[in-house]
Enzyme design. Sequence first.
Site, PDB file in Angstrom:
ATOM      1  N   ASP A   1       0.792  -1.250   0.000  1.00  0.00           N
ATOM      2  CA  ASP A   1       0.000   0.000   0.000  1.00  0.00           C
ATOM      3  C   ASP A   1       0.825   1.301   0.000  1.00  0.00           C
ATOM      4  O   ASP A   1       0.516   2.223   0.764  1.00  0.00           O
ATOM      5  CB  ASP A   1      -0.951   0.011   1.208  1.00  0.00           C
TER       6      ASP A   1
ATOM      7  N   ASP B   1      -4.567  -0.761  -1.785  1.00  0.00           N
ATOM      8  CA  ASP B   1      -5.850  -0.608  -1.103  1.00  0.00           C
ATOM      9  C   ASP B   1      -6.814  -0.009  -2.133  1.00  0.00           C
ATOM     10  O   ASP B   1      -6.471   0.989  -2.786  1.00  0.00           O
ATOM     11  CB  ASP B   1      -5.640   0.346   0.090  1.00  0.00           C
TER      12      ASP B   1
ATOM     13  N   HIS C   1     -10.817   0.747  -2.567  1.00  0.00           N
ATOM     14  CA  HIS C   1     -12.176   0.732  -2.005  1.00  0.00           C
ATOM     15  C   HIS C   1     -13.204   1.386  -2.926  1.00  0.00           C
ATOM     16  O   HIS C   1     -12.914   2.430  -3.546  1.00  0.00           O
ATOM     17  CB  HIS C   1     -12.199   1.512  -0.686  1.00  0.00           C
TER      18      HIS C   1
ATOM     19  N   HIS D   1     -17.493   2.610   0.694  1.00  0.00           N
ATOM     20  CA  HIS D   1     -16.990   1.490   1.490  1.00  0.00           C
ATOM     21  C   HIS D   1     -17.411   1.597   2.957  1.00  0.00           C
ATOM     22  O   HIS D   1     -17.378   2.690   3.536  1.00  0.00           O
ATOM     23  CB  HIS D   1     -15.452   1.425   1.403  1.00  0.00           C
TER      24      HIS D   1
ATOM     25  N   LYS E   1      -7.129  -4.938  -2.909  1.00  0.00           N
ATOM     26  CA  LYS E   1      -7.869  -5.480  -1.764  1.00  0.00           C
ATOM     27  C   LYS E   1      -8.777  -4.419  -1.180  1.00  0.00           C
ATOM     28  O   LYS E   1      -8.544  -3.226  -1.358  1.00  0.00           O
ATOM     29  CB  LYS E   1      -6.889  -5.997  -0.706  1.00  0.00           C
TER      30      LYS E   1
ATOM     31  N   CYS F   1      -1.896  -2.672   7.723  1.00  0.00           N
ATOM     32  CA  CYS F   1      -1.834  -3.609   6.596  1.00  0.00           C
ATOM     33  C   CYS F   1      -0.558  -4.450   6.579  1.00  0.00           C
ATOM     34  O   CYS F   1      -0.597  -5.624   6.212  1.00  0.00           O
ATOM     35  CB  CYS F   1      -2.056  -2.869   5.291  1.00  0.00           C
TER      36      CYS F   1
HETATM   37  C1  VGL Z   1      -4.579   0.727   5.749  1.00  0.00           C
HETATM   38  C2  VGL Z   1      -6.164   1.612   7.147  1.00  0.00           C
HETATM   39  C3  VGL Z   1      -7.143   1.467   6.184  1.00  0.00           C
HETATM   40  C4  VGL Z   1      -3.155   0.336   5.539  1.00  0.00           C
HETATM   41  C5  VGL Z   1      -5.543   0.578   4.774  1.00  0.00           C
HETATM   42  O1  VGL Z   1      -2.718   0.241   4.369  1.00  0.00           O
HETATM   43  O2  VGL Z   1      -2.447   0.113   6.556  1.00  0.00           O
HETATM   44  N1  VGL Z   1      -4.905   1.228   6.936  1.00  0.00           N
HETATM   45  N2  VGL Z   1      -6.814   0.958   4.996  1.00  0.00           N
HETATM   46 ZN    ZN Z   2      -8.262   1.012   3.456  1.00  0.00          ZN
END
Ligand code: VGL
Ligand code: ZN
Length: 201
Positions: free
Chosen positions: A12, A50, A52, A56, A110, A155
Site C-alpha cells: 500500500d 488498497d 475501495h 466502502h 484489496k 496492513c
Molecule cells: C490501511 C487503514 C485502512 C493500511 C488501509 O494500508 O495500513 N490502513 N486501509
Molecule cells: Zn483502506
Amino acid sequence: MQPDSHALIVIDVQRDFCPGGALAVPEGDAVVPGINALMDGFATVVLTQDWHPADHASFASRHPGRAPMEMTEMPYGPQVLWPDHCVQGSPGAAFHPELRTDPAQLIIRKGFRRSVDSYSAFFENDRSTPTGLEGYLRTRGVERVTLVGLATDFCVNYSALDAAGLGFTVTVREEFCRAIDHEGSLTAARDAMRAAGVTLG
Ligand code: VGL
Ligand code: ZN
C-alpha cells in the site's frame, strides 16, 4: 539476488497514505527510495493496492454521527472507521509517483468489497475470504516473504501475521515501513508479529 522463492511484498505505498493524502501516515513517503532500491535484490516482487468503492463500509462518512478513528462493530468484528481513502480510480489510490512499479509481476488489490475491509494482503477482515495471494505465491514456489510499506501497524502487520499463519517464513523490514500508531497500535502490532514468529529486521 534473493532466489525466486523469496518474494518482496510492498504494501500500500499509495498517495493517500503519504503526507498530503487522505489517510496520511507520518513520513509515509520516506520509505519510497529505500523500497525502490530493495526491489533490485528480489526476482519476485508483488505490490498491494488498497482499493475501495466510494461507499466502502470502513469509511466514517458512511456512518452518520461517527468520526474517523472511532471504532464500530461489523458482522465480522470490531472495525476502525477511516477517513475516505484509496477510492478506486481516484488520484489518492494511485501508487506514490516515485514508487517503481515495473519490477512487480503482480499487483493485488484489496478492500474492493463494499461491506468488508481488507488490511491483509492474504485475507479480508472477516478473516476467511482469501485475496488469492497465497495461491499465487505457492504456485510460484515462494516459501519466504519480506514485507515493507504502509502502515506497519495495520496492513503490514495483518499481512505478516497471515503469512506466518500460512507457513511462510516472514521478515518485516521496519526501516522500510511507517506506522499510523493510533492508541498503542504500533506496540501491539510489534508484539503480535514477534509472537507469531515474524522476524522484525
Ligand atoms: C490501511 C487503514 C485502512 C493500511 C488501509 O494500508 O495500513 N490502513 N486501509
Ligand atoms: Zn483502506
